[in-house]
Motif scaffolding. Structure first.
Motif, PDB file in Angstrom:
ATOM      1  N   SER A 531     -11.062 -21.472 -16.039  1.00  0.00           N
ATOM      2  CA  SER A 531     -11.584 -20.810 -14.840  1.00  0.00           C
ATOM      3  C   SER A 531     -11.062 -19.380 -14.733  1.00  0.00           C
ATOM      4  N   ILE A 532      -9.774 -19.188 -15.033  1.00  0.00           N
ATOM      5  CA  ILE A 532      -9.187 -17.842 -14.984  1.00  0.00           C
ATOM      6  C   ILE A 532      -9.881 -16.924 -15.988  1.00  0.00           C
ATOM      7  N   LEU A 533     -10.068 -17.400 -17.205  1.00  0.00           N
ATOM      8  CA  LEU A 533     -10.730 -16.585 -18.231  1.00  0.00           C
ATOM      9  C   LEU A 533     -12.158 -16.239 -17.814  1.00  0.00           C
ATOM     10  N   ALA A 534     -12.873 -17.220 -17.228  1.00  0.00           N
ATOM     11  CA  ALA A 534     -14.263 -16.979 -16.809  1.00  0.00           C
ATOM     12  C   ALA A 534     -14.338 -15.967 -15.686  1.00  0.00           C
ATOM     13  N   SER A 535     -13.400 -16.056 -14.721  1.00  0.00           N
ATOM     14  CA  SER A 535     -13.451 -15.135 -13.587  1.00  0.00           C
ATOM     15  C   SER A 535     -12.825 -13.784 -13.914  1.00  0.00           C
ATOM     16  N   THR A 536     -12.288 -13.644 -15.129  1.00  0.00           N
ATOM     17  CA  THR A 536     -11.743 -12.355 -15.561  1.00  0.00           C
ATOM     18  C   THR A 536     -12.681 -11.656 -16.543  1.00  0.00           C
ATOM     19  N   TRP A 537     -13.077 -12.383 -17.604  1.00  0.00           N
ATOM     20  CA  TRP A 537     -13.873 -11.759 -18.667  1.00  0.00           C
ATOM     21  C   TRP A 537     -15.343 -12.182 -18.656  1.00  0.00           C
ATOM     22  N   ASN A 538     -15.673 -13.288 -17.982  1.00  0.00           N
ATOM     23  CA  ASN A 538     -17.062 -13.725 -17.802  1.00  0.00           C
ATOM     24  C   ASN A 538     -17.771 -14.042 -19.120  1.00  0.00           C
ATOM     25  N   GLU A 539     -17.031 -14.594 -20.078  1.00  0.00           N
ATOM     26  CA  GLU A 539     -17.667 -15.022 -21.326  1.00  0.00           C
ATOM     27  C   GLU A 539     -18.255 -16.423 -21.143  1.00  0.00           C
ATOM     28  N   HIS A 540     -19.212 -16.794 -21.966  1.00  0.00           N
ATOM     29  CA  HIS A 540     -19.911 -18.062 -21.800  1.00  0.00           C
ATOM     30  C   HIS A 540     -18.932 -19.227 -21.962  1.00  0.00           C
ATOM     31  N   ILE A 541     -19.006 -20.189 -21.055  1.00  0.00           N
ATOM     32  CA  ILE A 541     -18.041 -21.294 -21.049  1.00  0.00           C
ATOM     33  C   ILE A 541     -18.209 -22.219 -22.248  1.00  0.00           C
ATOM     34  N   LEU A 542     -19.374 -22.179 -22.931  1.00  0.00           N
ATOM     35  CA  LEU A 542     -19.585 -23.039 -24.091  1.00  0.00           C
ATOM     36  C   LEU A 542     -19.333 -22.324 -25.416  1.00  0.00           C
ATOM     37  N   ASP A 543     -18.822 -21.091 -25.352  1.00  0.00           N
ATOM     38  CA  ASP A 543     -18.388 -20.448 -26.595  1.00  0.00           C
ATOM     39  C   ASP A 543     -17.329 -21.339 -27.249  1.00  0.00           C
ATOM     40  N   LYS A 544     -17.300 -21.321 -28.559  1.00  0.00           N
ATOM     41  CA  LYS A 544     -16.454 -22.242 -29.310  1.00  0.00           C
ATOM     42  C   LYS A 544     -14.993 -22.206 -28.854  1.00  0.00           C
ATOM     43  N   LYS A 545     -14.490 -21.020 -28.521  1.00  0.00           N
ATOM     44  CA  LYS A 545     -13.079 -20.886 -28.136  1.00  0.00           C
ATOM     45  C   LYS A 545     -12.799 -21.428 -26.728  1.00  0.00           C
ATOM     46  N   HIS A 546     -13.857 -21.527 -25.906  1.00  0.00           N
ATOM     47  CA  HIS A 546     -13.672 -21.998 -24.525  1.00  0.00           C
ATOM     48  C   HIS A 546     -14.108 -23.445 -24.326  1.00  0.00           C
ATOM     49  N   GLU A 612     -29.375 -35.933 -23.797  1.00  0.00           N
ATOM     50  CA  GLU A 612     -30.219 -35.229 -24.755  1.00  0.00           C
ATOM     51  C   GLU A 612     -31.432 -34.580 -24.095  1.00  0.00           C
ATOM     52  N   GLN A 613     -31.732 -34.976 -22.810  1.00  0.00           N
ATOM     53  CA  GLN A 613     -32.875 -34.397 -22.106  1.00  0.00           C
ATOM     54  C   GLN A 613     -32.538 -33.062 -21.449  1.00  0.00           C
ATOM     55  N   LEU A 614     -31.265 -32.812 -21.213  1.00  0.00           N
ATOM     56  CA  LEU A 614     -30.867 -31.628 -20.445  1.00  0.00           C
ATOM     57  C   LEU A 614     -31.432 -30.321 -21.014  1.00  0.00           C
ATOM     58  N   PRO A 615     -31.324 -30.042 -22.321  1.00  0.00           N
ATOM     59  CA  PRO A 615     -31.874 -28.777 -22.824  1.00  0.00           C
ATOM     60  C   PRO A 615     -33.389 -28.651 -22.612  1.00  0.00           C
ATOM     61  N   ASP A 616     -34.125 -29.745 -22.836  1.00  0.00           N
ATOM     62  CA  ASP A 616     -35.579 -29.689 -22.656  1.00  0.00           C
ATOM     63  C   ASP A 616     -35.947 -29.454 -21.191  1.00  0.00           C
ATOM     64  N   ALA A 797     -28.676 -19.021 -21.824  1.00  0.00           N
ATOM     65  CA  ALA A 797     -27.947 -18.677 -23.045  1.00  0.00           C
ATOM     66  C   ALA A 797     -27.761 -19.902 -23.931  1.00  0.00           C
ATOM     67  N   ALA A 798     -27.562 -21.058 -23.314  1.00  0.00           N
ATOM     68  CA  ALA A 798     -27.300 -22.272 -24.088  1.00  0.00           C
ATOM     69  C   ALA A 798     -28.533 -22.747 -24.851  1.00  0.00           C
ATOM     70  N   VAL A 799     -29.705 -22.751 -24.217  1.00  0.00           N
ATOM     71  CA  VAL A 799     -30.901 -23.308 -24.879  1.00  0.00           C
ATOM     72  C   VAL A 799     -31.385 -22.416 -26.020  1.00  0.00           C
ATOM     73  N   SER A 800     -30.911 -21.182 -26.094  1.00  0.00           N
ATOM     74  CA  SER A 800     -31.319 -20.294 -27.179  1.00  0.00           C
ATOM     75  C   SER A 800     -30.261 -20.198 -28.280  1.00  0.00           C
ATOM     76  N   ASP A 801     -29.210 -21.029 -28.172  1.00  0.00           N
ATOM     77  CA  ASP A 801     -28.127 -20.993 -29.157  1.00  0.00           C
ATOM     78  C   ASP A 801     -27.998 -22.367 -29.813  1.00  0.00           C
ATOM     79  N   PRO A 802     -28.412 -22.510 -31.087  1.00  0.00           N
ATOM     80  CA  PRO A 802     -28.355 -23.814 -31.772  1.00  0.00           C
ATOM     81  C   PRO A 802     -26.957 -24.425 -31.792  1.00  0.00           C
ATOM     82  N   ASP A 803     -25.913 -23.610 -31.918  1.00  0.00           N
ATOM     83  CA  ASP A 803     -24.554 -24.154 -31.952  1.00  0.00           C
ATOM     84  C   ASP A 803     -24.190 -24.822 -30.622  1.00  0.00           C
ATOM     85  N   LYS A 804     -24.591 -24.209 -29.519  1.00  0.00           N
ATOM     86  CA  LYS A 804     -24.274 -24.772 -28.200  1.00  0.00           C
ATOM     87  C   LYS A 804     -25.070 -26.056 -27.946  1.00  0.00           C
TER      88      LYS A 804
END
Length: 846
Positions: A531-546, A612-616, A797-804
């Motif tokens: 939460s601290i990282l998100a409210s500071t740098w605002n990077e996507h929460i599903l990035d591999k490091k987060h 599995e339905q969430l992205p669709d 951002a998530a539905v357009s990223d195969p890794d996510k």
């Protein structure tokens, strides 16, 4: 076995109930049959917190009688029936409904009644007293057709009533005959500060004002005429000019009555008839009446003790009080007006912060006799203990109310200086020794545990801070470390970690724990740091490091339900939605067989989505113009609104348009806890803005901003922060407030709780946000600007990223859906099946 004796209690208010509770919990029902007359249509309720009725509390919420307590104890209750006569010779009481009950011992707990001055027109429609739930129901009904409400009486109950009228959206006036508000509790200087603070909240105060007549027009109150020939137009009047003891039964049966009224009692609470006792506001001891609940509770304990062979006595009671009136701290204790010969006064007053503190010191300068606190009563409990325990004062008593320049605590000031006999909780008569004993038991090392075991802090609550201080000191003495560390992996608080992240530009959890922590982290620190990282740098929460840091809801960007499915909540800013968007939501719900429900935040919640339905589902919602509603995150949820001036004839501003702008500005903002907001288009408050973390209410001149409220398990009204703001200024203050909260709050701490722990309260918050007392406002605005500029819809951002998308699979090694998810049709939709209803499917899977 000897025959049980008959005990009759007249009155089932707070004190009458406390007496019965003492008898029940003390195990004395083996000797007594107890009967009680209760004039009201309901059993005892919390009259001290009566104004909470206007904050959404129901009569059941205010009830003091645990369900089943009276029935299980065999208490015979005559509900809605008033005792009208006492025959002392026959030992019989007759009720309004004609019932006669005989007694061996009788308890009078008849309380008091509101005094209504003999003003011409006082019975006009629209005149009320502030005493019972029925009174409040009548006020609420009348307020719906009113604009202006006036309280006659500027004492404690008068200001409570004024707050109630204010919460109903009325223009409020307080008319007081005396030269100041709360004349019995505060002096002239304290009254001036109190008036200034009350008026800053939008309440108009009229002191030195005598009401001569109440004029009615068209069958209801229209205006008040004063002795100085002025008048005041009003739609509603609440009398709160003091109370009088209900001693009419005692007078009629010729019991001794005090010079100021009230049934005369001795130190065992016996009246002039040894078989009759009186407790609470109807009793007079040494010609003094007690209008607070704490002395009434003590009388109830003494009377119960007297009937069961104990030796407890009542020797008067300290009438010290600490209150929060309309968000303003007021306290008065001991000899507040320096009545003792030779007493001297030490005082401090700040016109800028609206704080007044006064101490009354003994002639020899060694002891504190009393004092008054207005605007800041944070050290009330400590000061009261100095008075009650006759603790010797430090060389410079002013250090007790003005922090020394070196920051040192005055000698002899603190819980460690209090003897074990010191009474910490006056309401329930709990000593420091009893609290320390409870702490020694490992089961009671939390504030909640102490309250449950000793009942301390469960009365008026003013001693809670002192109990917490004792708890910390005792734990420290026992060698238990008391820290605010986030968890075992970080020797820092959340606030300190936030600053480390920002100052050192830490971008990942791994870097943070390597530089400032130890171990691998846990379920506490990982989501908190995420939460601290998100409210500071605002990077996507599903990035591999987060991704590994997120809890279940954030990991799948949806709220998991009890059957393992998920809910989908698209953002509907301010509740404004187009027909095409409604159709799109309906089509999605129908296509994926989702249960649909309108939420309390003016959105549509879709339940029952498989993982599995969430992205669709989100692809289709995004195509229809929707964004993530962040219902799964510790972030801004909704900004609720009424239709405002766009459609409503009462609206004074465009509440929808402004709410849309506010929600779009702060959407996706990550914070220590969830955030909710609302914008109301007028004082009628249809959007319920005062129950939100930040609420906005339109006025003729702009908007009033309210901060730090919340609903939930412990509802709390937001407090007025600033009035009549234009939109640009309001947004500027909100930017600063939200970032200051994000910087300083603890993990999972809602704004209301954060505010309650904030030293200096709303005045301090105004200094920080408006006056920039800490010199950080420019930083706060830049930080908010960065978050707004870097916003992106997390689902887009998530539905357009195969890794996510790889994680949205029910099974790693199979593509088929989870067959254990089963629904049952109900009310034209469906719900999750219970385990029994799933049995057939489970058998097939086995």
């Amino acid at each position: 076995m000897s025959k049980k004796k008959d005990l009759l209690v007249i009155g089932n208010g707070m004190v009458g109930h406390k007496f019965i509770e003492n008898m029940v919990l003390g195990g004395f029902l083996r000797e007594w049959n107890i009967t009680t007359f209760c004039e009201e249509p309901r059993l005892a309720y919390d009259r001290v917190n009566l104004s909470a009725f206007f904050s959404g509390k129901s009569a059941d919420d205010l009830s003091m009688v645990k369900p089943g307590l009276y029935e299980e104890a065999g208490i015979n209750v005559h509900l809605g029936d008033k005792a009208v006569s006492i025959d002392r010779r026959r030992k019989a009481v007759t009720s309004a409904k004609g019932k006669t009950v005989y007694y061996d011992k009788l308890i009078l707990a008849t309380g008091s009644y509101p005094f209504v001055p003999p003003i011409k027109g006082k019975d006009a429609k629209g005149c009320f007293v502030y005493r019972t739930i029925e009174d409040l129901e009548g006020m609420a009904a009348h307020a719906k057709s009113s604009k202006v409400g006036t309280v006659i009486g500027g004492g404690l109950l008068g200001l409570e009533a004024a707050n109630a009228l204010k919460n109903m959206g009325l223009e409020v006036h307080v008319v007081e005959f005396a030269p100041r508000l709360m004349a019995l509790q505060v002096d002239e200087a304290g009254g001036a500060i109190l008036r200034r603070k009350i008026e800053s909240l939008g309440v108009q105060v009229h002191t030195n004002t005598s009401t001569q007549e109440i004029v009615a027009e068209h069958g209801r109150v229209a205006r008040m005429l004063f002795a100085d020939q002025t008048d005041l137009a009003t739609d509603m009047i609440v009398f709160s000019a003091g109370i009088r003891p209900r001693d009419e039964l005692a007078r009629a049966c010729e019991l001794a009555v005090g010079n100021r009224g009230g049934v005369v009692i001795n130190d065992r609470c016996q009246t002039s008839d040894p078989d009759i006792y009186a407790i609470g506001e109807c009793a007079s001891y040494n010609n003094q009446l007690y209008g607070l609940v704490a002395p009434g509770y003590h009388m109830a304990k003494v009377a119960a003790d007297a009937l069961t062979g104990g030796k407890d006595t009542f020797a008067g009671f300290d009438m010290s009080t600490k209150l929060k009136l309309m968000g303003v701290d007021v306290a008065s204790f001991g000899d507040a007006f320096a009545a003792q010969p030779g007493a001297s006064v030490v005082s401090f007053m700040s016109a800028t912060s609206n704080v007044y503190k006064k101490l009354v010191v003994s002639a020899d300068g060694k002891h504190l006799l009393g004092g008054i606190l207005v605007g800041d009563a944070s050290n009330y409990s400590q000061l009261l203990q100095l008075v009650q325990n006759k603790i010797v004062l430090p060389p410079n008593p002013e250090d007790l109310i003005v922090t020394p320049r070196d920051g040192a605590k005055p000698a002899g000031f603190g819980v460690e200086a209090l003897p074990d006999t010191a009474t910490i909780c006056s309401c329930l008569n709990v000593t420091k020794g009893a609290i320390c004993s409870a702490i020694c038991d490992d089961k009671h090392v939390t504030l909640a545990g102490i309250k449950g075991h000793t009942k301390a802090g469960t009365g008026c609550g003013s001693c809670t801070t002192l109990i917490t201080d004792i708890l910390k000191k005792e734990l420290k003495k026992a060698g238990v470390a008391v820290t605010n560390y986030l968890c075992e992996h970080f020797n820092y608080s959340r606030q300190e970690l936030y600053h480390l992240v920002r100052v050192h530009s830490v971008k990942t959890f791994d870097d943070l724990i390597a530089q400032h922590g130890k171990g691998k982290g846990c379920e506490i620190c990982k989501p908190a740091v995420a939460s601290i990282l998100a409210s500071t740098w605002n990077e996507h929460i599903l990035d591999k490091k987060h991704l590994p840091l997120q809890d279940t809801n954030d990991r799948f960007m949806a709220n998991v339900q009890r059957d393992g499915t998920y809910s989908v909540v698209p953002r509907v800013a301010a509740g404004e939605i187009t027909p095409d968007q409604l159709i799109a939501i309906g089509q999605v719900a129908k296509k994926y067989s989702l249960y649909s429900k309108i939420t309390g935040g003016q959105r549509v919640d879709l339940f029952g989505a498989r993982l599995e339905q969430l992205p669709d589902i989100w692809r289709e919602l995004i195509a229809a113009g929707f964004e993530s509603g962040h219902a799964y995150g510790k972030s801004l949820r909704t900004v609720k609104s009424c239709v405002g001036s766009t459609w409503c004839r009462y609206g004074v501003q465009d509440s929808v348009g402004f709410a849309v702008a506010v929600e779009n500005r702060y959407k996706g903002l990550r914070s220590p806890h969830k955030l909710k907001s609302a914008v109301s288009g007028c004082a009628r408050e249809c959007a319920e803005a005062q129950s939100k973390d930040f609420g906005i209410i339109a006025t003729e001149k702009g908007y009033n901003l309210y901060l730090c409220g919340n609903g939930g398990m412990k509802p709390q009204h937001a407090q007025l922060f600033a009035a009549d703001l234009d939109e640009a200024t309001l947004i500027k203050y909100l930017d600063r407030f939200l970032m200051f909260y994000i910087r300083t709050a603890d993990r999972l701490q809602r704004t209301a709780t954060w505010f309650n722990n904030l030293e200096g309260g709303m005045d301090y918050l105004r200094q920080v946000i408006i006056e920039d007392s800490l010199g950080i406002c420019e930083e706060l605005e830049k930080e908010m600007a960065h978050l707004i500029a870097t916003y992106e819809c997390e689902w887009k951002a998530a539905v357009s990223d195969p890794d996510k998308l790889k994680q949205f699979r029910p099974f790693v090694n199979a593509g088929e859906p989870d067959r254990s998810i089963v629904f049952v049709n109900e009310r034209a939709q469906h719900r999750p099946a219970a385990w029994k209803e799933k049995s057939t499917v489970v058998e097939e899977m086995i």
